[in-house]
Design an enzyme around this catalytic site. Structure first.
Site, PDB file in Angstrom:
ATOM      1  N   GLY A   1      53.908   3.362  41.412  1.00 50.24           N
ATOM      2  CA  GLY A   1      53.340   3.957  40.208  1.00 50.24           C
ATOM      3  C   GLY A   1      52.260   3.051  39.659  1.00 50.24           C
ATOM      4  N   SER A   2      52.028   3.171  38.365  1.00 51.18           N
ATOM      5  CA  SER A   2      50.914   2.441  37.770  1.00 51.18           C
ATOM      6  C   SER A   2      51.242   0.954  37.620  1.00 51.18           C
ATOM      7  CB  SER A   2      50.596   3.042  36.403  1.00 51.18           C
ATOM      8  OG  SER A   2      51.740   2.946  35.584  1.00 51.18           O
TER       9      SER A   2
ATOM     10  N   VAL B   1      53.409   0.102  34.364  1.00 49.74           N
ATOM     11  CA  VAL B   1      54.857   0.317  34.490  1.00 49.74           C
ATOM     12  C   VAL B   1      55.430  -0.689  35.504  1.00 49.74           C
ATOM     13  CG1 VAL B   1      56.671   1.969  35.054  1.00 49.74           C
ATOM     14  CG2 VAL B   1      54.653   2.748  33.829  1.00 49.74           C
ATOM     15  N   GLY B   2      54.666  -0.981  36.549  1.00 46.12           N
ATOM     16  CA  GLY B   2      55.109  -1.952  37.548  1.00 46.12           C
ATOM     17  C   GLY B   2      55.381  -3.316  36.938  1.00 46.12           C
TER      18      GLY B   2
ATOM     19  N   GLU C   1      54.585  -0.923  44.513  1.00 46.45           N
ATOM     20  CA  GLU C   1      53.352  -0.360  45.076  1.00 46.45           C
ATOM     21  C   GLU C   1      52.588   0.259  43.918  1.00 46.45           C
ATOM     22  OE1 GLU C   1      52.446  -0.851  48.037  1.00 46.45           O
ATOM     23  OE2 GLU C   1      54.305  -1.476  49.006  1.00 46.45           O
TER      24      GLU C   1
ATOM     25  N   CYS D   1      46.227   6.224  45.278  1.00 48.94           N
ATOM     26  CA  CYS D   1      46.160   4.790  44.995  1.00 48.94           C
ATOM     27  C   CYS D   1      45.145   4.093  45.895  1.00 48.94           C
ATOM     28  CB  CYS D   1      47.534   4.171  45.164  1.00 48.94           C
ATOM     29  SG  CYS D   1      48.246   4.495  46.788  1.00 48.94           S
TER      30      CYS D   1
END
Ligand code: NAD
Length: 479
Positions: free
Chosen positions: A232-233, A236-237, A254, A288
Site C-alpha cells: 500500500g502507500s 500507511v507502510g 511493498e 506502484c
C-alpha cells in the site's frame, strides 16, 4: 444490456465459516466508473479481527503438519477453479475497481501463474547441514512456518497481490488472516470461496473485510500475528513498520514509487515509446511500478515528446469491456482530487501540458507534462494517475543523477544500445528493480519484487517469500 452482477452482501470468512460483522455493520463498495453501488461488505470490527486471528492460530498446529503433496494439490486446485470462474473474476476486476478488460486479463494471468508457482514452493521448504567444530556433533538448519501471517492488500492489483501473498504463505505452512482494501473486498471474497472449494482446511485462510485505518492496527499489532506483509502507500507502510518494530513482528512492506525511465540518445524510439506508454497508462497509472518520470537525452527529446504525445492522445478510453480500452477510472474521489491537484499545481507553477489534463467522467486523460520543476508536487510525489513528466538531460550521468534524486526506489528503466551504460545504470540506480530496454511495469512469480527507501522493505516472490515467511532453526545432534 446490463452487465452488472446483482448487488452482493459480502461476509467475513473466519474458521471456514461465512459470518457477518459482530455488530452486523456493513459498508458500501462503489464502482469507480460511475460511483454506483457495487456491493455491501461486512464492516469488520476489532473483535472480528481478533476472531480471525484466533481461528488462524488454532488452525496452525494442524495446518503446519499438512503434507507438501496436499498443499500442492490444494493450490493447483485453486488455479483450476480460478480458470473455471474466470468470467466472474474478470467481472469483479472490471466492476469493483474499474479495470479495463485488458488489465483484468493481465492480472488474471499473473495471478494464476502465481498460484501455480506457489504450489512448487511446498517441496522447497528445506534447510542445510553444517560442518561442526565440536567432535561428533551433527549440525543442521530446518525451516519452519512462522505461524499466523497477516496479509494486507491494496485496491489496484487485488488479484495479483492476493494470489501471490496468500498462496505463498499457505504453501510454506502458515495460516493467514487477510484484510483486503476496502475498495476491493469482493475480489478477495471470491478468492476465499475458491480456496475453500479447493479443500484447504478450515481456519487456514481467513478474511476480514473492513476499513483498513479503523481495524488495521488490531491486526498488525496483534500479539498472535507472526508476520505481516503489507502492500500500500508509504504513509500507511511507515505506520505499520512502527507497530511491527514495537512487537518485533517481522514484515515485508511493498509501498509507493516514483519510478524513472532514462532514454539515451542511441535508444530505439520505436521500442521506447510504446514501452513508455505501457509504463504509465496501464490502469491509468494506478500502478506502484508506473513510470512517472522520463529523462530523455536532448538529441531525442523533441522527437520523443512528439511521438509519446501522439500515442498518449490515442490511448483507448472507451468501454471497459472493449479490449482497446486502457484508461481506467481513478478509484475514489480522494484519489481524483489528488490527480487533479497535482496537474493544477504543476500548471499554476509553469508546467506545460503537452497532451491530456482533461477528464471524462471519473477518467483522467493520459497527461504528459514538460517544464516540470522541483517546486511542483508532481516532480517528486507519487500521483497514482495517468500523469507523467518528461525532462531533457544532457548526458547519461545527468540522467542517472536525476533518476536517483528521489526518496523512492521501486522500479526503473533505461533505453540504450550501450551495454556498458545499461549495466552501469542497473548497478547504480537506487531502485529494487531495473529493466533495460523494457517497461518499468513488469512482474513475475519467482523474481525478487520490491523496493528500497520509501518504496519498502524486503522482497516478494516465491523464493523471497519462502525465506521471509519461514523461520530458520538451528538443530544439532550429539552423536
Ligand atoms: P493504502 O495505503 O491507502 O491502503 C492499502 C491497504 O492498507 C488497504 O487495504 C487499507 O485498507 C489498508 N490500511 C489502511 N490503514 C491501515 C492501517 N492502519 N493498518 C493496516 N492496514 C491499513 O493504499 P492504496 O490506495 O490501497 O494503494 C495504493 C498504494 O499502494 C500506492 O502508494 C501504490 O504505490 C502502493 N502499491 C505498492 C505496490 C508494491 O508492490 N510496491 C503494489 C501495489 C500498490
Amino acid at each position: 444490456m446490463d452487465t452488472k452482477a446483482e448487488i452482493r452482501t459480502l461476509q467475513h470468512f473466519i474458521g471456514g465459516e461465512w459470518v457477518d460483522a459482530e455488530d452486523g455493520g456493513l459498508f458500501d463498495v462503489v464502482n469507480p466508473l460511475d460511483d454506483s453501488l457495487y456491493a455491501r461488505a461486512a464492516k469488520g470490527t476489532g473483535n472480528d479481527v481478533r476472531r480471525a486471528v484466533a481461528a488462524a492460530k488454532s488452525a496452525f498446529p494442524e495446518y503446519r503438519e499438512t503434507l507438501p503433496k496436499d498443499r500442492e494439490r490444494w493450490l493447483l486446485r485453486v488455479a483450476e477453479i480460478m480458470e473455471e470462474r474466470k468470467a466472474e473474476l474478470f467481472d469483479c476486476l472490471i466492476d469493483e475497481i474499474g479495470s479495463p478488460i485488458q488489465k483484468a486479463m493481465f492480472e488474471y494471468e499473473k495471478g494464476l501463474t502465481m498460484v501455480r508457482a506457489a504450489a512448487g514452493m511446498c517441496r522447497k521448504v528445506r534447510g542445510e547441514t553444517y560442518p561442526s567444530d565440536a567432535p561428533g556433533k551433527f549440525s543442521m538448519s530446518i525451516r519452519e512456518p512462522r505461524g499466523v501471517v497477516a496479509v494486507i492488500t491494496p485496491f489496484n492489483v487485488p488479484l495479483i497481490k492476493t494470489a501471490r501473498l496468500v498462496a505463498n504463505a499457505l504453501a510454506v505452512g502458515n495460516t493467514v488472516v487477510h484484510l483486503p482494501s476496502e475498495m476491493a473486498p469482493h475480489l478477495t471474497v471470491l478468492f476465499a470461496e475458491i480456496v475453500a472449494e479447493a479443500g484447504f482446511p478450515a481456519g487456514a485462510y481467513n478474511v476480514v473485510t473492513g476499513i483498513g485505518h479503523e481495524i488495521g492496527d488490531d491486526l498488525t499489532g496483534h500479539k498472535d500475528v507472526d508476520f505481516v506483509t503489507f502492500t500500500g502507500s508509504s504513509v500507511v507502510g511507515q505506520h505499520i513498520a512502527e507497530i511491527c518494530a514495537r512487537n518485533k513482528t517481522p514484515n515485508t512492506l511493498e509501498l509507493g514509487g516514483k519510478s524513472p525511465t532514462v532514454i539515451l540518445a542511441d535508444a530505439d524510439l520505436d521500442k521506447a515509446v510504446p514501452m513508455a506508454a505501457r509504463s504509465i497508462f496501464m490502469f491509468a497509472g494506478q500502478a506502484c511500478i508506473g513510470s512517472s518520470r522520463f529523462y530523455v537525452e536532448r538529441p531525442l527529446y523533441d522527437e520523443f515528446v512528439k511521438r509519446f504525445a501522439m500515442v498518449a492522445s490515442k490511448v483507448g478510453m472507451g468501454d471497459l469491456r472493449d479490449p482497446e480500452t486502457v484508461i481506467a477510472p481513478i478509484i475514489s474521489e480522494r484519489q481524483r482530487k489528488r490527480v487533479r491537484d497535482h496537474i493544477a499545481d504543476a500548471v499554476a507553477k509553469g508546467a506545460t501540458v503537452v497532451t491530456g489534463g482533461e477528464w471524462i467522467g471519473n477518467r483522467c486523460q493520459p497527461t504528459l507534462l514538460t517544464d516540470v520543476t522541483e517546486e511542483m508536487t508532481v516532480c517528486k510525489t507519487e500521483t497514482f494517475g495517468p500523469v507523467t513528466s518528461i525532462y531533457p538531460i544532457d548526458s547519461y550521468e545527468e540522467g542517472l543523477e536525476k533518476a536517483n534524486d528521489t526518496e523512492y526506489g521501486l522500479s526503473s528503466a533505461i533505453f540504450t544500445k550501450d551495454i556498458n551504460r545499461a549495466f552501469h545504470f542497473a548497478r547504480n540506480i537506487g531502485a529494487g528493480m531495473c529493466h533495460i530496454n523494457g517497461a518499468t511495469i513488469h512482474d513475475e512469480a519467482h523474481v525478487p519484487f520490491g523496493g528500497n527507501g520509501e518504496s519498502g522493505v524486503g522482497r516478494e516472490g516465491t523464493d523471497a517469500d519462502l525465506e521471509a515467511m519461514t523461520e530458520l532453526k538451528w538443530v544439532t545432534v550429539q552423536l
